[in-house]
Design an enzyme around this catalytic site. Structure first.
Site, mmCIF file in Angstrom:
data_model
loop_
_atom_site.group_PDB
_atom_site.id
_atom_site.type_symbol
_atom_site.label_atom_id
_atom_site.label_comp_id
_atom_site.label_asym_id
_atom_site.label_seq_id
_atom_site.Cartn_x
_atom_site.Cartn_y
_atom_site.Cartn_z
ATOM 1 N N LEU A 22 0.815 -1.214 0.000
ATOM 2 C CA LEU A 22 0.000 0.000 0.000
ATOM 3 C C LEU A 22 0.850 1.267 0.000
ATOM 4 O O LEU A 22 0.316 2.360 -0.066
ATOM 5 C CB LEU A 22 -0.893 0.036 1.247
ATOM 6 C CG LEU A 22 -2.225 -0.716 1.228
ATOM 7 C CD1 LEU A 22 -2.950 -0.495 2.541
ATOM 8 C CD2 LEU A 22 -3.092 -0.286 0.063
ATOM 9 N N SER A 23 2.162 1.118 0.080
ATOM 10 C CA SER A 23 3.031 2.295 0.182
ATOM 11 C C SER A 23 2.830 3.295 -0.951
ATOM 12 O O SER A 23 2.793 4.505 -0.694
ATOM 13 C CB SER A 23 4.494 1.861 0.265
ATOM 14 O OG SER A 23 4.747 1.213 1.491
ATOM 15 N N THR A 68 11.043 -3.249 2.189
ATOM 16 C CA THR A 68 10.357 -4.285 2.929
ATOM 17 C C THR A 68 11.144 -5.580 2.775
ATOM 18 O O THR A 68 12.251 -5.579 2.223
ATOM 19 C CB THR A 68 8.895 -4.408 2.458
ATOM 20 O OG1 THR A 68 8.206 -5.330 3.304
ATOM 21 C CG2 THR A 68 8.799 -4.841 1.013
ATOM 22 N N LYS A 72 15.656 -5.505 4.334
ATOM 23 C CA LYS A 72 15.921 -4.583 5.429
ATOM 24 C C LYS A 72 17.323 -4.723 6.016
ATOM 25 O O LYS A 72 17.862 -3.755 6.563
ATOM 26 C CB LYS A 72 14.865 -4.736 6.520
ATOM 27 C CG LYS A 72 13.477 -4.292 6.074
ATOM 28 C CD LYS A 72 12.470 -4.368 7.208
ATOM 29 C CE LYS A 72 11.101 -3.904 6.755
ATOM 30 N NZ LYS A 72 10.116 -3.906 7.861
ATOM 31 N N ASP A 109 9.971 1.933 11.352
ATOM 32 C CA ASP A 109 9.027 0.966 11.923
ATOM 33 C C ASP A 109 8.944 1.120 13.443
ATOM 34 O O ASP A 109 7.859 1.039 14.027
ATOM 35 C CB ASP A 109 9.459 -0.472 11.596
ATOM 36 C CG ASP A 109 9.186 -0.868 10.164
ATOM 37 O OD1 ASP A 109 8.244 -0.312 9.565
ATOM 38 O OD2 ASP A 109 9.914 -1.725 9.633
ATOM 39 N N GLY A 132 5.496 -14.427 18.168
ATOM 40 C CA GLY A 132 6.373 -14.541 17.011
ATOM 41 C C GLY A 132 7.768 -14.039 17.301
ATOM 42 O O GLY A 132 8.000 -13.321 18.282
ATOM 43 N N GLN A 249 4.671 4.784 10.042
ATOM 44 C CA GLN A 249 6.037 4.697 9.530
ATOM 45 C C GLN A 249 6.156 5.420 8.191
ATOM 46 O O GLN A 249 7.190 5.999 7.881
ATOM 47 C CB GLN A 249 6.501 3.236 9.444
ATOM 48 C CG GLN A 249 5.755 2.345 8.469
ATOM 49 C CD GLN A 249 6.282 2.456 7.055
ATOM 50 O OE1 GLN A 249 7.456 2.755 6.833
ATOM 51 N NE2 GLN A 249 5.418 2.219 6.104
#
Length: 279
Positions: A22-23, A68, A72, A109, A132, A249
Site C-alpha cells: 500500500l506504500s 520491505t 531490510k 518501523d 512470534g 512509519q
C-alpha cells in the site's frame, strides 16, 4: 532542505513480493496533499541478489526508498551510514538519498509502532507479550523498550528463534522471558499483546481471547481484521492494526524524504482504508 513544489524527484518501495504494498497509495496521497506535483512513487520487485544492481542505477533524481522484506538487512552494506535506531535492530526500512549521491538508512518501523500505540492512548505498559520471533518481532522489542516498564514475554516456535530473541533482548537491554508457542494462549492476558506473525498463524488463538482483553497490536493489515483482532474487538479490547503501523512509519518516511512536515496523516489514512476496501 524542504522540497519545492516544482522539484521532479523519484521515490519507490522495494521488496519481493511487492505487488500487495500500500506504500504507493500512501506516499502519492502525501505528495498530492503537499503540492509536490513533480514527485513520483513507484514499486519495484527487487530481491537481495538484484539490490546492488538497482542501487547502481540510482541517479540524482532519486529522493528516497522504502524497503520491505527481504531487503531490510541486505541494504545496510550499500549505505553510507545508518541511524542509531536502525543499528539497534540491524534493519533499515527507509533510505534517504541526497543529490550528491549520499545514501543514509533509518528505521521508521520502531517509532511508527510507538506512534501508532500512542494514537490509541497506549503510552505505557507494565508488561507485554510478543507473538512470534521474526524480523518484525525485533522491531517490536525495540518499540516496547521505549514504553514497557516490566517483563516482555516472547512466544516462539523453535530454539533457534528463542536464541535470536534472547540476543535482541540483551542488545536492546529489555527484560525478556522466552516462552513456547504451545503456551501462547497465556499471552492474551497481558496488558499489551503484539502479534508479529504471518497471516493465519494466530487464528487458532481467537477462541482463547479473555472476556475483558486489554490491548492488541496486530501488525497485519491484509486480510483485515484477523480472526484474533475480530474477536478481541468484539470483546471490547483496544486494537491497533497493521494499517496504523504502515501509516505512521510512512508519515515519517515522507517527512524525511521530502523535508516537509507534518505529513498529511488523515488524508493518507483515508486513502489507505479506501484502497483496502477495494481489494
Amino acid at each position: 532542505m524542504p522540497a519545492r513544489a516544482t522539484d521532479r524527484r523519484r521515490a519507490a518501495v522495494l521488496g519481493s513480493p511487492i505487488a500487495h504494498s500500500l506504500s504507493p497509495v500512501l506516499h502519492r496521497t502525501a505528495y498530492a496533499e503537499l503540492g509536490l506535483e513533480g514527485w513520483t512513487y513507484d514499486r519495484f520487485d527487487v530481491d537481495e541478489e538484484a539490490l546492488p544492481g538497482f542501487f547502481e542505477g540510482l541517479g540524482p533524481e532519486w529522493a528516497g526508498l522504502s524497503l520491505t522484506m527481504p531487503l531490510k538487512r541486505a541494504v545496510i552494506p550499500l549505505l553510507d551510514g545508518i541511524s542509531e535506531t536502525a543499528a539497534s535492530v540491524d534493519a533499515v526500512n527507509t533510505v534517504v538519498l541526497t543529490e550528491d549521491g549520499r545514501k543514509t538508512g533509518d528505521n521508521t518501523d520502531i517509532p511508527g509502532m510507538v506512534a501508532a500505540l500512542r494514537e490509541h492512548g497506549i503510552e505505557k505498559a507494565e508488561t507485554a507479550a510478543v507473538l512470534g520471533a521474526g524480523a518484525t518481532a525485533s522491531s517490536a522489542l525495540a518499540a516496547l523498550a521505549r514504553i514497557c516498564t516490566g517483563e516482555i514475554a516472547v512466544y516462539v516456535r523453535s530454539r533457534a528463534r528463542a536464541a535470536e530473541m534472547r540476543g535482541w533482548a540483551e542488545r536492546l537491554d529489555v527484560d525478556v522471558r522466552i516462552a513456547d508457542w504451545a503456551d501462547a494462549e497465556e499471552a492474551l492476558h497481558a496488558p499489551l499483546v503484539v502479534a508479529t506473525t504471518p497471516a493465519g498463524t494466530t487464528d487458532a488463538l481467537a477462541a482463547a481471547v479473555p472476556e475483558k482483553p486489554a490491548a492488541l497490536f496486530d501488525v497485519l493489515y491484509d486480510p483485515w481484521p484477523t480472526a484474533l483482532a475480530a474477536r478481541w474487538s468484539a470483546y471490547g479490547g483496544a486494537v491497533v492494526s497493521g494499517l496504523d503501523l504502515l501509516l505512521h512509519q510512512a508519515v515519517l518516511q515522507v517527512e524525511q524524504m521530502t523535508g516537509r512536515a507534518p505529513a498529511p496523516l488523515a488524508a493518507m489514512r483515508e486513502a489507505g482504508e479506501r484502497a483496502l476496501a477495494d481489494r
